[in-house]
Design a protein around this motif. Sequence first.
Motif, PDB file in Angstrom:
ATOM      1  N   UNK A  68      -8.710 -11.238 -16.066  1.00  0.00           N
ATOM      2  CA  UNK A  68      -8.015 -12.179 -14.872  1.00  0.00           C
ATOM      3  C   UNK A  68      -7.725 -11.030 -13.954  1.00  0.00           C
ATOM      4  N   UNK A  69      -6.931  -9.912 -14.216  1.00  0.00           N
ATOM      5  CA  UNK A  69      -6.367  -9.151 -13.095  1.00  0.00           C
ATOM      6  C   UNK A  69      -7.685  -8.795 -12.310  1.00  0.00           C
ATOM      7  N   UNK A  70      -8.800  -8.408 -12.846  1.00  0.00           N
ATOM      8  CA  UNK A  70     -10.056  -7.897 -12.183  1.00  0.00           C
ATOM      9  C   UNK A  70     -10.433  -9.004 -11.168  1.00  0.00           C
ATOM     10  N   UNK A  71     -10.548 -10.046 -11.534  1.00  0.00           N
ATOM     11  CA  UNK A  71     -10.790 -11.339 -10.883  1.00  0.00           C
ATOM     12  C   UNK A  71     -10.059 -11.593  -9.727  1.00  0.00           C
ATOM     13  N   UNK A  72      -8.627 -11.452 -10.111  1.00  0.00           N
ATOM     14  CA  UNK A  72      -7.900 -11.791  -8.757  1.00  0.00           C
ATOM     15  C   UNK A  72      -7.991 -10.620  -7.755  1.00  0.00           C
ATOM     16  N   UNK A  73      -8.309  -9.420  -8.207  1.00  0.00           N
ATOM     17  CA  UNK A  73      -8.326  -8.440  -7.055  1.00  0.00           C
ATOM     18  C   UNK A  73      -9.606  -8.558  -6.375  1.00  0.00           C
ATOM     19  N   UNK A  74     -10.728  -8.979  -6.880  1.00  0.00           N
ATOM     20  CA  UNK A  74     -11.967  -9.379  -6.192  1.00  0.00           C
ATOM     21  C   UNK A  74     -11.999 -10.802  -5.515  1.00  0.00           C
ATOM     22  N   UNK A  75     -10.981 -11.682  -5.852  1.00  0.00           N
ATOM     23  CA  UNK A  75     -10.999 -12.955  -5.115  1.00  0.00           C
ATOM     24  C   UNK A  75     -10.627 -12.916  -3.752  1.00  0.00           C
ATOM     25  N   UNK A  76     -10.721 -13.857  -2.923  1.00  0.00           N
ATOM     26  CA  UNK A  76     -10.438 -14.196  -1.607  1.00  0.00           C
ATOM     27  C   UNK A  76      -9.011 -14.473  -1.534  1.00  0.00           C
ATOM     28  N   UNK A  77      -8.583 -15.216  -2.801  1.00  0.00           N
ATOM     29  CA  UNK A  77      -7.418 -15.635  -2.823  1.00  0.00           C
ATOM     30  C   UNK A  77      -6.853 -16.776  -2.088  1.00  0.00           C
ATOM     31  N   UNK A  78      -7.771 -17.760  -1.942  1.00  0.00           N
ATOM     32  CA  UNK A  78      -7.379 -18.804  -0.993  1.00  0.00           C
ATOM     33  C   UNK A  78      -6.522 -19.827  -1.711  1.00  0.00           C
ATOM     34  N   UNK A  79      -5.546 -20.430  -1.253  1.00  0.00           N
ATOM     35  CA  UNK A  79      -4.597 -21.274  -2.166  1.00  0.00           C
ATOM     36  C   UNK A  79      -5.466 -22.537  -2.235  1.00  0.00           C
ATOM     37  N   UNK A  80      -5.116 -23.080  -3.458  1.00  0.00           N
ATOM     38  CA  UNK A  80      -5.662 -24.107  -3.844  1.00  0.00           C
ATOM     39  C   UNK A  80      -6.849 -23.889  -5.036  1.00  0.00           C
ATOM     40  N   UNK A  81      -7.590 -22.576  -4.911  1.00  0.00           N
ATOM     41  CA  UNK A  81      -8.544 -22.547  -5.673  1.00  0.00           C
ATOM     42  C   UNK A  81      -8.062 -21.974  -7.202  1.00  0.00           C
ATOM     43  N   UNK A  82      -8.913 -22.347  -8.204  1.00  0.00           N
ATOM     44  CA  UNK A  82      -8.617 -22.352  -9.636  1.00  0.00           C
ATOM     45  C   UNK A  82      -9.401 -21.086  -9.672  1.00  0.00           C
ATOM     46  N   UNK A  83      -8.821 -20.179 -10.560  1.00  0.00           N
ATOM     47  CA  UNK A  83      -9.566 -18.896 -10.705  1.00  0.00           C
ATOM     48  C   UNK A  83      -9.619 -19.136 -12.357  1.00  0.00           C
ATOM     49  N   UNK A  84     -11.337 -19.097 -12.975  1.00  0.00           N
ATOM     50  CA  UNK A  84     -11.586 -19.355 -14.219  1.00  0.00           C
ATOM     51  C   UNK A  84     -12.121 -17.731 -14.935  1.00  0.00           C
ATOM     52  N   UNK A  85     -11.574 -17.524 -15.707  1.00  0.00           N
ATOM     53  CA  UNK A  85     -12.127 -16.150 -16.417  1.00  0.00           C
ATOM     54  C   UNK A  85     -12.275 -16.785 -17.928  1.00  0.00           C
ATOM     55  N   UNK A  86     -13.442 -15.648 -18.493  1.00  0.00           N
ATOM     56  CA  UNK A  86     -13.788 -16.093 -19.900  1.00  0.00           C
ATOM     57  C   UNK A  86     -14.169 -14.988 -20.512  1.00  0.00           C
ATOM     58  N   UNK A  87     -13.913 -14.902 -21.817  1.00  0.00           N
ATOM     59  CA  UNK A  87     -14.174 -13.932 -22.844  1.00  0.00           C
ATOM     60  C   UNK A  87     -14.863 -14.333 -23.962  1.00  0.00           C
ATOM     61  N   UNK A  88     -15.683 -13.621 -24.771  1.00  0.00           N
ATOM     62  CA  UNK A  88     -16.136 -13.996 -26.028  1.00  0.00           C
ATOM     63  C   UNK A  88     -15.006 -14.150 -27.007  1.00  0.00           C
ATOM     64  N   UNK A  89     -15.154 -15.120 -28.075  1.00  0.00           N
ATOM     65  CA  UNK A  89     -13.925 -15.258 -28.966  1.00  0.00           C
ATOM     66  C   UNK A  89     -14.466 -15.678 -30.013  1.00  0.00           C
ATOM     67  N   UNK A  90     -13.639 -15.398 -31.288  1.00  0.00           N
ATOM     68  CA  UNK A  90     -14.106 -15.830 -32.679  1.00  0.00           C
ATOM     69  C   UNK A  90     -14.660 -16.993 -32.784  1.00  0.00           C
ATOM     70  N   UNK A  91     -15.702 -17.230 -33.698  1.00  0.00           N
ATOM     71  CA  UNK A  91     -15.922 -18.557 -34.088  1.00  0.00           C
ATOM     72  C   UNK A  91     -15.213 -19.345 -35.187  1.00  0.00           C
ATOM     73  N   UNK A  92     -14.439 -20.313 -34.974  1.00  0.00           N
ATOM     74  CA  UNK A  92     -13.612 -20.676 -36.196  1.00  0.00           C
ATOM     75  C   UNK A  92     -13.666 -22.176 -36.016  1.00  0.00           C
ATOM     76  N   UNK A  93     -13.241 -23.030 -37.244  1.00  0.00           N
ATOM     77  CA  UNK A  93     -13.270 -24.570 -36.984  1.00  0.00           C
ATOM     78  C   UNK A  93     -12.515 -24.965 -35.986  1.00  0.00           C
ATOM     79  N   UNK A  94     -12.927 -25.825 -35.023  1.00  0.00           N
ATOM     80  CA  UNK A  94     -12.370 -26.131 -33.603  1.00  0.00           C
ATOM     81  C   UNK A  94     -11.116 -26.926 -34.130  1.00  0.00           C
ATOM     82  N   UNK A  95     -11.228 -27.749 -35.247  1.00  0.00           N
ATOM     83  CA  UNK A  95      -9.870 -28.682 -35.263  1.00  0.00           C
ATOM     84  C   UNK A  95      -8.823 -27.770 -35.956  1.00  0.00           C
ATOM     85  N   UNK A  96      -9.461 -26.811 -36.914  1.00  0.00           N
ATOM     86  CA  UNK A  96      -8.353 -25.969 -37.347  1.00  0.00           C
ATOM     87  C   UNK A  96      -7.526 -25.191 -36.553  1.00  0.00           C
ATOM     88  N   UNK A  97      -8.455 -24.818 -35.297  1.00  0.00           N
ATOM     89  CA  UNK A  97      -7.862 -23.934 -34.457  1.00  0.00           C
ATOM     90  C   UNK A  97      -6.595 -24.935 -33.833  1.00  0.00           C
TER      91      UNK A  97
END
Length: 469
Positions: free
Chosen positions: A13-42
């Motif tokens: 998130x920090x890297x993405x915001x440093x890279x971004x143009x930072x225009x108001x109204x924009x939604x920044x979406x960052x993603x990372x690999x996560x463990x595989x778990x049963x979704x309902x149990x999560x």
Amino acid sequence: MSSGLGTDLLARLSRATRRGAGSAGEIVAVVAPAPVVPAARLVAACASATPIVLFQAPPRDDEEPLGIVGFGEIARVEGSGPERLVQVTSAARKLFASLREERDADAGSAPGPRFVGGLSFRTEAHHEPPWTSFADASFSLPRWIYVARAGEAWLWLLVREEDLASERSSIEAELASIEAAFVAAAQPAQDAPSHGAGEGAKIEGTSREAFCSLVREALDAIRAGEIDKVVPVAASRVCPTRSLDARAVLARIADAYAETTRFAVQRGERVFLGASPERLISRRGRVLSTDGLAGTVRRGEGDASLVRALLASPKERREHALVVESIASVLGPRCASLDVPETPTIRSLPNVHHLWTPIRGALHDDTHVLALVEALHPTPAVSGTPRDRATAWIAAHEPDARGWYTGAVGWFDAAGDGDFAVAIRAGLVSEDEAWLYAGAGIVEGSDPPAEYAETRAKQAPMLVALGIV
Ligand SMILES: C=C(O[C@H]1C=CC=C(C(=O)O)[C@@H]1O)C(=O)O
């Protein structure tokens, strides 16, 4: 958590915001690999982040299961009246246009951010209790989106550019509880002793006599030639003797009915959740698939002969054929090819067997999945035929508000792909009550007490999840 998911995501998130143009109204979406778990149990393991949404598809043929969990909301899009899905599509399109996806190489194949939500059976000016917090159509773009597919999983974090500084500490706190939930969800399933409605829980609602008389009225309308088929729904209210935990109920139904699409949509204090055996529509690019599902027998002794009788019953076959014909007539003109098997097979669940016709097709163009939902809903599996007359009959005769029951629940993404399940085998759960529903397709030859018994069998998933049977 040892995976370092939290630290990793915050650094992205920090890297993405440093890279971004930072225009108001924009939604920044960052993603990372996560463990595989049963979704309902999560979901069950993470009590703090609300509202929750869940869509967990079963493994089917050549397809990989897809689990989606949403915690919190960055935006909600809603629609009302006959244009509800057009309104949702256009509001979602604007939000997708303001979304800046930032992916590192290790998340290049992560499925993108998506809306999860659903729609009511019919459009209403104001939904009646207990459905007042559920709009005609309502979809969340979650702040946290967990997506699992083909043995891999990712966690998305969505933040509005202008809120980055002010929300940093709440994001860190939410992330800590989500990390803890990943650890808990990976443990073997454990039934909390306090999961259910409690000893002495009462169920009140449509009596056997009331439902049978509704079915007799439906048969009168069929004999008079007003309709060919109609699907009345009965409601029951569970009054628990201790507080209900909707997330624990969800985890139980998800574990017990793994061959179904498990779903949950929270609005206010209530969670609409269930385990649907019926796909309304799936779209990936131009490929679509759907289910004709109608015609039911309760499982029991002599199961194999029950299946044979179901396949051989002219009444069940007619009830089923009306659904398949309707789906084929809606999708046919939209498809370059449509594969509709001539005879149904059987879809077996722990409580019932259904007649099932899996349908696949190739669209002419890139029709959005919500446009396909609009065209297909309600199928004769939940309304009847002719559709308008059956729906009018239901509005005039059914005593309780169905709300989102027999509506549809699902997800869609920026490309217009998505999956929707028919919202059946479900209930509306809050701390102090649970509303359960079940319907039955009525055609000429239906027997009222047998149809009532069928609705009881269809409620089994929710009753088991509530610890009542
Ligand atoms: C309306 C419901 O189920 C529908 C879906 C499959 C089979 C059905 C039937 O055999 O009546 C119903 O049409 C319900 O579960 O409440």
